[in-house]
Design a protein around this motif. Structure first.
Motif, PDB file in Angstrom:
ATOM      1  N   ILE A  87       0.843  -1.200   0.000  1.00  0.00           N
ATOM      2  CA  ILE A  87       0.000   0.000   0.000  1.00  0.00           C
ATOM      3  C   ILE A  87       0.879   1.250   0.000  1.00  0.00           C
ATOM      4  N   SER A 120      -7.056   1.883 -11.232  1.00  0.00           N
ATOM      5  CA  SER A 120      -7.531   3.017 -10.435  1.00  0.00           C
ATOM      6  C   SER A 120      -8.169   2.553  -9.122  1.00  0.00           C
ATOM      7  N   GLU A 121      -8.741   1.343  -9.133  1.00  0.00           N
ATOM      8  CA  GLU A 121      -9.344   0.844  -7.898  1.00  0.00           C
ATOM      9  C   GLU A 121      -8.334   0.044  -7.060  1.00  0.00           C
ATOM     10  N   SER A 139      -5.876   0.805  -5.017  1.00  0.00           N
ATOM     11  CA  SER A 139      -5.707   1.214  -3.630  1.00  0.00           C
ATOM     12  C   SER A 139      -6.887   0.742  -2.770  1.00  0.00           C
ATOM     13  N   GLU A 140      -8.091   0.873  -3.326  1.00  0.00           N
ATOM     14  CA  GLU A 140      -9.300   0.426  -2.616  1.00  0.00           C
ATOM     15  C   GLU A 140      -9.288  -1.088  -2.398  1.00  0.00           C
ATOM     16  N   THR A 141      -8.864  -1.797  -3.451  1.00  0.00           N
ATOM     17  CA  THR A 141      -8.800  -3.262  -3.374  1.00  0.00           C
ATOM     18  C   THR A 141      -7.882  -3.690  -2.225  1.00  0.00           C
ATOM     19  N   LYS A 168      -7.020  -1.901   0.405  1.00  0.00           N
ATOM     20  CA  LYS A 168      -7.588  -1.503   1.698  1.00  0.00           C
ATOM     21  C   LYS A 168      -8.663  -2.493   2.144  1.00  0.00           C
ATOM     22  N   LYS A 169      -9.406  -2.985   1.157  1.00  0.00           N
ATOM     23  CA  LYS A 169     -10.441  -3.975   1.465  1.00  0.00           C
ATOM     24  C   LYS A 169      -9.787  -5.281   1.948  1.00  0.00           C
ATOM     25  N   ARG A 212      -7.018  -5.481   3.406  1.00  0.00           N
ATOM     26  CA  ARG A 212      -6.472  -5.223   4.741  1.00  0.00           C
ATOM     27  C   ARG A 212      -7.543  -5.399   5.809  1.00  0.00           C
ATOM     28  N   LYS A 213      -8.735  -4.916   5.511  1.00  0.00           N
ATOM     29  CA  LYS A 213      -9.844  -5.050   6.463  1.00  0.00           C
ATOM     30  C   LYS A 213     -10.127  -6.514   6.759  1.00  0.00           C
ATOM     31  N   ILE A 236      -4.130  -6.051  -8.586  1.00  0.00           N
ATOM     32  CA  ILE A 236      -4.390  -4.613  -8.676  1.00  0.00           C
ATOM     33  C   ILE A 236      -3.788  -3.995  -9.944  1.00  0.00           C
TER      34      ILE A 236
END
Ligand SMILES: [Zn+2]
Lengths: 112, 152
Positions: free
Chosen positions: A18, A33-34, A36-38, A40-41, A43-44, B57
């Motif tokens: 990340i 583009s997604e 970073s979101e992927t 973070k998800k 990571r959760k 990603i």
């Protein structure tokens, strides 16, 4: 199934990914583009598998030292270079539990 | 860091001029296994997971038949690059859609003293953006030749 230490190592690896996402992209590699979101998800989902106090300790160490988990080399913690007591080393070889360095508090990882 | 400095991160036991894999996932798995065989990483699953996540990603296929999968892992003691050349190319979801014939797998520890991970990735991209280098690498058959190409 990963053990607790492996879950922590996977988390640290993910945090490193990340952190350097932008730099890697700047070198010319594709990052969606997604992306970073992927991450973070992911990571959760990952932190849900780690016990709260342990996760808290990881986050504290990460803030303080940048890396919370460090390898052991030549029976030394590679975070603070303190020689680890024998009982700790034998205990670590026996089971892969989460053990912290008595000198700096970092979580220890046996490389090989 | 110069392109010629890259050679110090390669090893003969992680040089494969006749590598075979059917898919990207299989190639990553097999190459990670080679890192285990070489005694560099002990936990294959952790490294394979990290590499698959990186692919999820955005593809590490940089085009022209080349892939540079990469990542840092707590499970690695030092920065190491494996080279694999494949006779039959495999799909890597590359930017240009071309199948991949050359793989440079870069595995780095969380932090290194000289922080070379990103510079190494940059120099690799630079090396591989040169057509003459690519052509020579596509013909390479020994580690000696490989060393020559990188240090010329
Ligand atoms: Zn320590």
């Amino acid at each position: 199934m990963k053990n607790e230490l492996e879950n922590l190592v996977a988390l640290q690896d993910l945090d490193l990914m990340i952190k350097e996402l932008k730099e890697v992209e700047q070198l010319g590699f594709e990052v969606k583009s997604e992306g970073s979101e992927t991450l973070k998800k992911a990571r959760k989902e990952m932190i849900a598998k780690i016990h709260k106090p342990l996760l808290g300790n990881y986050e504290r160490l990460r803030k303080r030292y940048k890396r919370a988990i460090v390898p052991i080399k030549d029976d030394k913690c590679l975070g603070c270079f303190m020689k680890l007591p024998t009982y700790l080393l034998t205990h670590m070889k026996r089971d892969e539990q989460v053990i912290t360095c008595e000198g700096c508090g970092r979580i220890l990882y046996w490389l090989n | 860091m110069a392109i010629s400095d890259l050679i110090s991160f390669f090893r003969e036991d992680l040089f494969f001029s006749d590598f075979k894999a059917k898919t990207k996932a299989a190639a990553l798995n097999q190459l990670t296994e080679k890192f285990v065989d070489a005694g560099i990483v002990k936990n294959k699953e952790l490294v394979a997971e990290m590499l698959q996540r990186r692919e999820s990603i955005g593809s590490t296929g940089i085009g022209k038949g080349i892939a540079v999968p990469h990542g840092r892992t707590t499970a690695a003691p030092n920065l190491t690059i494996a080279f694999a050349k494949m006779g039959s190319g495999i799909d890597w979801d590359s930017m240009d859609g071309n199948p991949v014939h050359l793989i440079f797998l870069v595995i780095a520890p969380p932090f290194e003293e000289n922080n070379l991970y990103l510079p190494v990735l940059g120099r690799l991209v630079e090396l591989l953006s040169n057509e003459s280098n690519r052509n020579q690498l596509n013909e390479v058959s020994s580690f000696e030749e490989f060393t020559e190409i990188l240090t010329q």
